[in-house]
Write a protein that holds these residues in place. Structure first.
Motif, PDB file in Angstrom:
ATOM      1  N   SER A 124       0.837  -1.412   0.027  1.00  0.00           N
ATOM      2  CA  SER A 124       0.069   0.170   0.022  1.00  0.00           C
ATOM      3  C   SER A 124       0.793   1.291   0.090  1.00  0.00           C
ATOM      4  CB  SER A 124      -1.004  -0.146   1.357  1.00  0.00           C
ATOM      5  OG  SER A 124      -0.372  -0.144   2.475  1.00  0.00           O
ATOM      6  N   GLN A 183       3.492  -1.356  -6.702  1.00  0.00           N
ATOM      7  CA  GLN A 183       2.773  -0.195  -6.566  1.00  0.00           C
ATOM      8  C   GLN A 183       3.760   1.182  -6.610  1.00  0.00           C
ATOM      9  OE1 GLN A 183       2.382  -2.972  -4.787  1.00  0.00           O
ATOM     10  NE2 GLN A 183       0.261  -3.590  -5.543  1.00  0.00           N
ATOM     11  N   ILE A 184       4.763   1.183  -6.256  1.00  0.00           N
ATOM     12  CA  ILE A 184       5.605   1.940  -6.359  1.00  0.00           C
ATOM     13  C   ILE A 184       5.652   2.798  -7.749  1.00  0.00           C
ATOM     14  CG2 ILE A 184       7.878   1.080  -7.172  1.00  0.00           C
ATOM     15  CD1 ILE A 184       9.162   2.785  -4.992  1.00  0.00           C
ATOM     16  N   TRP A 185       5.362   2.203  -8.727  1.00  0.00           N
ATOM     17  CA  TRP A 185       5.173   2.780 -10.140  1.00  0.00           C
ATOM     18  C   TRP A 185       3.974   3.716 -10.429  1.00  0.00           C
ATOM     19  CZ3 TRP A 185       9.183   2.367 -13.214  1.00  0.00           C
ATOM     20  CH2 TRP A 185      10.079   1.596 -13.160  1.00  0.00           C
ATOM     21  N   GLU A 186       3.027   3.815  -9.354  1.00  0.00           N
ATOM     22  CA  GLU A 186       1.851   4.614  -9.381  1.00  0.00           C
ATOM     23  C   GLU A 186       2.187   5.910  -8.570  1.00  0.00           C
ATOM     24  OE1 GLU A 186      -1.766   2.466  -8.429  1.00  0.00           O
ATOM     25  OE2 GLU A 186      -0.622   0.669  -8.522  1.00  0.00           O
ATOM     26  N   MET A 187       3.333   6.231  -7.932  1.00  0.00           N
ATOM     27  CA  MET A 187       3.745   7.215  -7.194  1.00  0.00           C
ATOM     28  C   MET A 187       4.113   8.374  -8.089  1.00  0.00           C
ATOM     29  SD  MET A 187       5.218   5.205  -3.993  1.00  0.00           S
ATOM     30  CE  MET A 187       5.490   6.470  -2.740  1.00  0.00           C
ATOM     31  N   ARG A 188       3.360   8.839  -8.651  1.00  0.00           N
ATOM     32  CA  ARG A 188       3.842   9.858  -9.704  1.00  0.00           C
ATOM     33  C   ARG A 188       4.452  11.017  -9.325  1.00  0.00           C
ATOM     34  NH1 ARG A 188       0.990   9.474 -14.394  1.00  0.00           N
ATOM     35  NH2 ARG A 188       0.931  11.663 -14.664  1.00  0.00           N
ATOM     36  N   TRP A 228       0.728   9.362  -1.474  1.00  0.00           N
ATOM     37  CA  TRP A 228       0.566   9.980  -2.800  1.00  0.00           C
ATOM     38  C   TRP A 228       1.332  11.140  -3.038  1.00  0.00           C
ATOM     39  CZ3 TRP A 228      -1.510  14.680  -4.228  1.00  0.00           C
ATOM     40  CH2 TRP A 228      -1.864  15.490  -3.025  1.00  0.00           C
ATOM     41  N   ASP A 254       1.643   3.061  -2.312  1.00  0.00           N
ATOM     42  CA  ASP A 254       1.093   4.396  -3.292  1.00  0.00           C
ATOM     43  C   ASP A 254       0.145   5.046  -2.368  1.00  0.00           C
ATOM     44  OD1 ASP A 254      -0.398   1.715  -3.081  1.00  0.00           O
ATOM     45  OD2 ASP A 254      -1.731   2.698  -4.787  1.00  0.00           O
ATOM     46  N   ASP A 290      -1.159   5.638 -15.792  1.00  0.00           N
ATOM     47  CA  ASP A 290      -1.131   5.238 -14.519  1.00  0.00           C
ATOM     48  C   ASP A 290       0.142   4.823 -13.890  1.00  0.00           C
ATOM     49  OD1 ASP A 290      -3.715   6.018 -14.497  1.00  0.00           O
ATOM     50  OD2 ASP A 290      -4.401   4.126 -14.869  1.00  0.00           O
ATOM     51  N   LEU A 300       6.387   7.400 -14.119  1.00  0.00           N
ATOM     52  CA  LEU A 300       6.877   8.391 -12.916  1.00  0.00           C
ATOM     53  C   LEU A 300       7.495   9.475 -13.666  1.00  0.00           C
ATOM     54  CD1 LEU A 300       8.711   5.858 -10.826  1.00  0.00           C
ATOM     55  CD2 LEU A 300       6.283   6.701 -10.586  1.00  0.00           C
TER      56      LEU A 300
END
Length: 802
Positions: free
Chosen positions: A499, A520-525, A504, A501, A551, A554
């Motif tokens: 979790s 999920q680290i790839w969703e932390m823009r 945010w 991400d 989505d 980065l």
């Protein structure tokens, strides 16, 4: 400072919310737009209007703006946190209560409707903040109108006192002083913002007073200065009479019974924040200036100096990254001698800076005065509303009894304190809590953060807790900067929670440990810098039907360090197109997997400037790596470079730094070709089996620094290397005798030719090796090592050629 920083923060948050797929639908966009417009107006006021004449009024407005901006920031971020994380916890209720108290203290009206979902901060609270911002905006407009009307008035000019005839109604005619007058006018009206002293000296009767009078009456001077005054001081003078004379010309509020100190304070108050010109005529010595008048003009020198800290504001632009802009500001501060260079990188950039202790004290004074930062050196008192807290290391050494700690459980400190009871270290008070509105927590004491949901910055210089990284890292969903710089490296890697991400807005992650990052680290823009001692990065998650390819992008990532055994697929490279610094490593375990790590895709990173690649296998597998043309700095460790690879590297058009480490050059001969390495400034070779380096000055035309480490086989450095016009340093460490002797001959030849810029430095691992070498050289004809540009030392601590 505080007002400006918070206003910029609000605009940034608004922009991030509007571009966030989940948060954008939970806000009233009309409210955010209205708030953004008001914040922009106040930001423009801070930048352009708060350094004018009426400084005290502007400071009052700044404080009101800062207070309102803090409230807006708290309301928005509280709502963001509620959308991401359940708000029914005790910490959540406590946070909302503090936000409510602050809003009440600002006399914002109480909401008439119930708060939505589980008592979270409602958008009615945001509307009240907007209304308060609107009220402040009106006050600012009134202030600007008043300031504008004052600006339209004629600047204050003085009249002649009865005791000092000033200027006659008709100008004295000057003959032959036109050039001097122009120079004087230019000095007086130049762009310098600080006070300056312009002396006009010479024998009596040559026209000093006439020159000053013509400048004083010139229309350019009349319109440039807010206050002009002229006093005659003569050989015998009274400080009090001088001050009374000055005050009588610019103010009606004077009392001849006041003492010198009070008169000086009144004079300073009138002159403060305005452009003033004081002409002191018939001065016989500098004592009147040095010892008397300047003491009053400097009576608030600390406040004068503090303005230096707020003269420049950092602004983003579309052509530069935030890091590039910040680097420009750092260089500007260095040029102005406000901070000092400490260590330099191989590319010539500043790696670390130092600040003078006096300037540090000044910064802390201003920051604490504006409640921008709270530095705790003792038991914390009155810091419940602290937004940025720094805990001094020496607080560890204070011995407080346990009951004292127990009473501090609601103090704005967090984590585990270390005290000493009965002579033994004892950890106490795990229940310490941060103030609910704290945004920054920097400490060197052991500990972990409590559930402070608005925390943005957390930096621990002590041993990290594995439990925190596994579970509690997701408690601070508002985190932007997290650093653990002293991590106890376990035998097994620590897995970050899936979790992750949920955090945010995380931008910087620094951990000195072995970490496994989930997909999920790839969703932390918002990620910009990831610096982990050993990072095992998972592949991006597979795209589902309702997900967009962006989505898992980065777009802001600038730095990615120490990624181990990772597959650089085309999709991954497209997801980090803006990365500028990359460090990758491959251990012996990767050979067993027979994977294709697709290193040829690294060339698609068209903004990559610094690439370091480490192979613990020392084989040719990494030769599949290809390089983007944007590279400025390249480091290869265990790469097994062949002659043709060096040709490819030499053709990189922007390359300025090249480090070939740990047997990276496989062949024993290197024949550079003219036209390669056209921009290379720094070359380092370590532990190479290179024997013959057939190099000429034209092969490295702009080389500035050459570092050779542990070169045991090298036949020597060709003398022509000394002819490179830009070369400033040859540095050798633990090299063979032939290499050292060739370096000495280069130093000797260049010094004889008049080249005083080139220095040669040779380092031995011990005094014994140095003495043995010197003894051996005494037996030869070349035993005179007394050249000014040749230096021999023994081993120092720290890396050489960094």
């Amino acid at each position: 400072m505080a007002a400006y920083a918070t206003l910029v923060s609000i605009l940034t948050i608004i922009d991030q919310i509007q571009n966030h797929p989940r948060l954008s639908i939970s806000f009233n966009m009309n409210q955010l737009k209205s708030l953004g417009e008001k914040v922009g107006f106040l930001l423009d006021f801070i930048e352009t209007d708060t350094h004018g004449v009426i400084r005290e009024q502007a400071q009052v407005l700044e404080r009101r703006i800062a207070s309102a901006a803090y409230a807006a920031e708290d309301v928005i971020e509280s709502h963001v946190v509620d959308q991401i994380q359940p708000a029914g916890s005790v910490e959540g209720h406590r946070l909302r209560k503090v936000v409510k108290d602050i809003m009440h203290s600002m006399r914002l009206k109480k909401a008439t409707k119930e708060e939505n979902h589980a008592g979270s901060i409602s958008m009615l609270d945001l509307q009240k903040v907007i209304e308060d911002m609107d009220s402040i905006k009106k006050k600012v407009m009134e202030f600007k109108d008043e300031s504008g009307s004052n600006d339209d008035m004629q600047p204050t000019s003085t009249t002649t006192s009865s005791s000092t005839p000033l200027i006659t109604t008709g100008k004295n005619t000057m003959v032959g002083f036109d050039e001097q007058l122009i120079q004087l006018l230019d000095k007086l009206t130049g762009q310098r913002s600080n006070r300056q002293v312009i002396p006009i000296v010479g024998m009596g009767g040559i026209g000093k007073t006439t020159l000053a009078q013509n400048a004083y009456e010139h229309s350019l001077i009349v319109h440039h200065f807010d206050i002009r005054t002229w006093v005659t001081i003569s050989q015998k003078y009274s400080v009090k009479e001088l001050l009374l004379q000055l005050l009588s010309m610019i103010s009606s509020d004077i009392d001849s019974e006041d003492d010198e100190q009070l008169l000086g304070q009144k004079l300073h108050k009138i002159l403060w924040g305005r452009r003033y010109l004081i002409v002191i005529d018939d001065i016989w010595g500098i004592e009147a200036w040095d010892k008397e008048l300047t003491s009053f003009l400097n009576s608030r020198e600390d406040e004068n100096c503090s303005n230096i800290l707020s003269l420049r504001f950092i602004k983003s632009n579309e052509s530069q990254s935030l890091e590039e802009i910040a680097r420009g500001y750092v260089n500007d501060l260095i040029d102005r001698n406000l901070i000092l260079k400490h260590t330099m990188g191989s590319n010539g950039n500043v790696k670390n800076c130092m600040i003078h202790d006096l300037l540090r004290d000044l910064c802390l004074m201003v920051a604490q005065k504006e409640e921008f930062i709270c530095v705790i050196e003792d038991i914390a008192r009155g810091t419940e509303r602290g937004r940025r807290i720094v805990c001094d290391k020496k607080i560890q050494q204070v011995k407080y009894p346990f009951p004292v700690f127990y009473t501090l459980r609601l103090a704005p400190l967090t984590g585990t304190w270390v005290t000493n009871i009965d002579g033994r270290p004892f950890r106490v008070l795990h229940t310490l809590r941060l103030a609910p509105l704290t945004r920054t927590w920097v400490t060197s004491i052991d500990g972990r953060i409590s559930n402070n949901r608005l925390l943005r910055v957390m930096s621990f210089n002590s041993e990290a807790k594995i439990k925190y990284l596994r579970r509690h890292i997701v408690d601070q969903v508002n985190m932007r900067y997290l650093a653990y710089t002293n991590f106890m490296i376990p035998s097994l890697a620590v897995m970050l929670p899936s979790s992750i991400d949920i955090v945010w807005n995380l931008q910087t992650l620094i951990i000195r440990g072995r970490i496994i990052a989930p997909s999920q680290i790839w969703e932390m823009r918002q990620l910009r810098h990831v610096d982990i001692w050993e990072l095992y990065l998972s592949d991006p998650p597979p795209q589902s039907g309702d997900q967009h390819p962006d989505d898992f992008v980065l777009p802001n990532l600038q730095t990615l360090k120490n990624v181990r055994n990772f597959v650089w697929s085309e999709e991954v490279c497209k997801g980090i197109v803006n990365v500028r610094k990359l460090i990758i490593a491959y251990g012996s375990e990767w050979k067993k997997s027979n994977k294709d790590y697709q290193l040829y895709n690294v060339s698609q990173l068209h903004k990559l400037e610094s690439l370091s690649c480490v192979s613990y296998c020392k084989d040719e597998t990494l030769r599949k790596l290809t390089f983007p043309c944007s590279l400025k700095k390249l480091s290869l460790d265990g790469f097994m470079v062949r002659y043709q690879d060096l040709t490819v590297i030499g053709s990189l058009p922007c390359l300025e730094v090249l480090k070939l480490l740990d047997s990276s050059i496989k062949e024993d001969e290197w024949n550079p070709i003219e036209g390669e390495f056209l921009r290379l400034k720094f070359l380092l070779v370590l532990w190479s089996s290179l024997v013959y380096w057939n190099v000429e000055s034209s092969h490295f035309p702009v080389l500035e620094k050459l570092v050779l480490l542990h070169m045991k086989e090298l036949d020597g450095i060709p003398l022509d290397v000394g002819e490179i016009p830009t070369l400033r340093l040859i540095e050798l460490k633990s090299c063979n005798e032939s290499t050292i002797m060739s370096a000495f001959k280069i130093a000797e030849e260049q010094e004889d030719a008049g080249n005083e810029l080139l220095q040669v430095r040779v380092e031995f691992l011990s005094e014994y090796l140095l003495e043995r070498f010197q003894e051996k050289m005494k037996q030869t004809a070349d035993h005179n090592f007394t050249r000014n540009n040749f230096h021999v030392v023994t081993k120092k601590y720290g890396p050489i050629g960094s």
